[in-house]
Write a protein that holds these residues in place. Structure first.
Motif, mmCIF file in Angstrom:
data_model
loop_
_atom_site.group_PDB
_atom_site.id
_atom_site.type_symbol
_atom_site.label_atom_id
_atom_site.label_comp_id
_atom_site.label_asym_id
_atom_site.label_seq_id
_atom_site.Cartn_x
_atom_site.Cartn_y
_atom_site.Cartn_z
ATOM 1 N N MET A 1 0.839 -1.175 0.000
ATOM 2 C CA MET A 1 0.000 0.000 0.000
ATOM 3 C C MET A 1 0.887 1.243 0.000
ATOM 4 S SD MET A 1 -3.126 0.748 2.529
ATOM 5 C CE MET A 1 -2.955 2.181 3.514
ATOM 6 N N ALA A 2 0.601 2.142 -0.876
ATOM 7 C CA ALA A 2 1.409 3.350 -1.001
ATOM 8 C C ALA A 2 1.101 4.331 0.131
ATOM 9 C CB ALA A 2 1.141 4.014 -2.345
ATOM 10 N N ARG A 3 2.125 5.011 0.589
ATOM 11 C CA ARG A 3 1.941 6.018 1.628
ATOM 12 C C ARG A 3 1.329 7.266 1.021
ATOM 13 N NH1 ARG A 3 7.117 7.241 4.827
ATOM 14 N NH2 ARG A 3 5.611 8.535 5.878
ATOM 15 N N LYS A 4 0.494 7.916 1.792
ATOM 16 C CA LYS A 4 -0.116 9.154 1.318
ATOM 17 C C LYS A 4 0.934 10.251 1.328
ATOM 18 C CE LYS A 4 -4.693 7.913 2.687
ATOM 19 N NZ LYS A 4 -5.862 8.171 3.446
ATOM 20 N N SER A 5 0.849 11.092 0.347
ATOM 21 C CA SER A 5 1.838 12.156 0.233
ATOM 22 C C SER A 5 1.652 13.197 1.339
ATOM 23 C CB SER A 5 1.730 12.827 -1.131
ATOM 24 O OG SER A 5 0.528 13.573 -1.213
ATOM 25 N N HIS A 6 2.704 13.911 1.577
ATOM 26 C CA HIS A 6 2.671 14.975 2.577
ATOM 27 C C HIS A 6 1.669 16.047 2.157
ATOM 28 C CE1 HIS A 6 3.992 17.824 5.586
ATOM 29 N NE2 HIS A 6 4.218 18.705 4.631
ATOM 30 N N ARG A 7 1.628 16.356 0.871
ATOM 31 C CA ARG A 7 0.693 17.367 0.375
ATOM 32 C C ARG A 7 -0.755 16.944 0.633
ATOM 33 N NH1 ARG A 7 2.622 18.063 -5.570
ATOM 34 N NH2 ARG A 7 3.920 16.332 -5.023
ATOM 35 N N PHE A 8 -1.043 15.667 0.369
ATOM 36 C CA PHE A 8 -2.397 15.172 0.596
ATOM 37 C C PHE A 8 -2.772 15.293 2.071
ATOM 38 C CE2 PHE A 8 -5.199 11.723 1.933
ATOM 39 C CZ PHE A 8 -6.309 11.994 1.150
ATOM 40 N N ALA A 9 -1.879 14.877 2.941
ATOM 41 C CA ALA A 9 -2.147 14.941 4.380
ATOM 42 C C ALA A 9 -2.374 16.386 4.823
ATOM 43 C CB ALA A 9 -0.998 14.320 5.157
ATOM 44 N N HIS A 10 -1.588 17.293 4.281
ATOM 45 C CA HIS A 10 -1.709 18.709 4.629
ATOM 46 C C HIS A 10 -3.053 19.270 4.148
ATOM 47 C CE1 HIS A 10 -0.151 22.644 5.722
ATOM 48 N NE2 HIS A 10 -0.636 23.097 4.576
ATOM 49 N N LEU A 11 -3.422 18.979 2.915
ATOM 50 C CA LEU A 11 -4.699 19.448 2.375
ATOM 51 C C LEU A 11 -5.870 18.829 3.130
ATOM 52 C CD1 LEU A 11 -3.950 19.347 -1.454
ATOM 53 C CD2 LEU A 11 -4.265 21.391 -0.035
ATOM 54 N N LEU A 12 -5.758 17.551 3.457
ATOM 55 C CA LEU A 12 -6.820 16.868 4.189
ATOM 56 C C LEU A 12 -7.019 17.483 5.570
ATOM 57 C CD1 LEU A 12 -8.862 14.550 4.118
ATOM 58 C CD2 LEU A 12 -7.083 13.081 5.081
ATOM 59 N N GLN A 13 -5.934 17.823 6.223
ATOM 60 C CA GLN A 13 -6.019 18.460 7.542
ATOM 61 C C GLN A 13 -6.767 19.795 7.443
ATOM 62 O OE1 GLN A 13 -2.199 19.493 9.147
ATOM 63 N NE2 GLN A 13 -3.025 20.046 11.137
ATOM 64 N N HIS A 14 -6.428 20.595 6.443
ATOM 65 C CA HIS A 14 -7.119 21.877 6.260
ATOM 66 C C HIS A 14 -8.581 21.676 5.899
ATOM 67 C CE1 HIS A 14 -3.987 24.829 6.840
ATOM 68 N NE2 HIS A 14 -3.156 24.063 6.155
ATOM 69 N N PHE A 15 -8.866 20.673 5.067
ATOM 70 C CA PHE A 15 -10.247 20.398 4.685
ATOM 71 C C PHE A 15 -11.082 20.022 5.905
ATOM 72 C CE2 PHE A 15 -13.295 16.971 3.503
ATOM 73 C CZ PHE A 15 -14.272 17.799 2.989
ATOM 74 N N ARG A 16 -10.567 19.153 6.736
ATOM 75 C CA ARG A 16 -11.304 18.733 7.930
ATOM 76 C C ARG A 16 -11.565 19.911 8.861
ATOM 77 N NH1 ARG A 16 -8.082 13.059 8.917
ATOM 78 N NH2 ARG A 16 -9.293 11.832 7.427
ATOM 79 N N ALA A 17 -10.577 20.756 9.041
ATOM 80 C CA ALA A 17 -10.746 21.921 9.918
ATOM 81 C C ALA A 17 -11.777 22.888 9.344
ATOM 82 C CB ALA A 17 -9.409 22.628 10.106
ATOM 83 N N ASN A 18 -11.727 23.114 8.037
ATOM 84 C CA ASN A 18 -12.679 24.026 7.414
ATOM 85 C C ASN A 18 -14.087 23.444 7.367
ATOM 86 O OD1 ASN A 18 -11.383 26.554 6.587
ATOM 87 N ND2 ASN A 18 -10.003 25.194 5.505
ATOM 88 N N ARG A 19 -14.198 22.133 7.258
ATOM 89 C CA ARG A 19 -15.513 21.494 7.262
ATOM 90 C C ARG A 19 -16.189 21.680 8.621
ATOM 91 N NH1 ARG A 19 -15.405 15.338 6.071
ATOM 92 N NH2 ARG A 19 -14.457 15.452 8.118
#
Length: 93
Positions: A1-19
């Motif tokens: 299984m491929a590791r999620k990129s740092h960019r994805f994790a960063h964007l996901l964190q911002h998305f969750r906070a904004n949601r």
């Protein structure tokens, strides 16, 4: 299984906070529809729009689709608010 990129994790964190912030701002606007609560709601919607384009730019298409679905789902509650935002900013310019 491929590791999620740092960019994805960063964007996901911002998305969750904004949601979470979007839900809070929607409740505040529904309870007290003032210009201040409207401006705060507009700021969160703008942040989500920005995250959408950033996700597309990073080839995170699934995340971008999730962000788009979130903003589309909130449109049912913010249609009146978006009209007010547009009229406020067009009247001041």
């Amino acid at each position: 299984m491929a590791r999620k990129s740092h960019r994805f994790a960063h964007l996901l964190q911002h998305f969750r906070a904004n949601r979470v912030d979007l839900l809070t701002r929607l409740r505040q606007y529904q309870e007290d529809p003032t210009e201040l609560s409207l401006a705060r709601l507009a700021a969160v919607l703008g942040a989500l729009e920005c995250l959408y384009w950033q996700a597309l730019g990073c080839d995170e298409v699934l995340l971008a689709k999730k962000i788009a679905r979130t903003t589309e789902a909130s449109a049912a509650y913010t249609t009146d608010a978006i009209g007010c935002i547009t009229s406020i900013f067009s009247a001041k310019h």
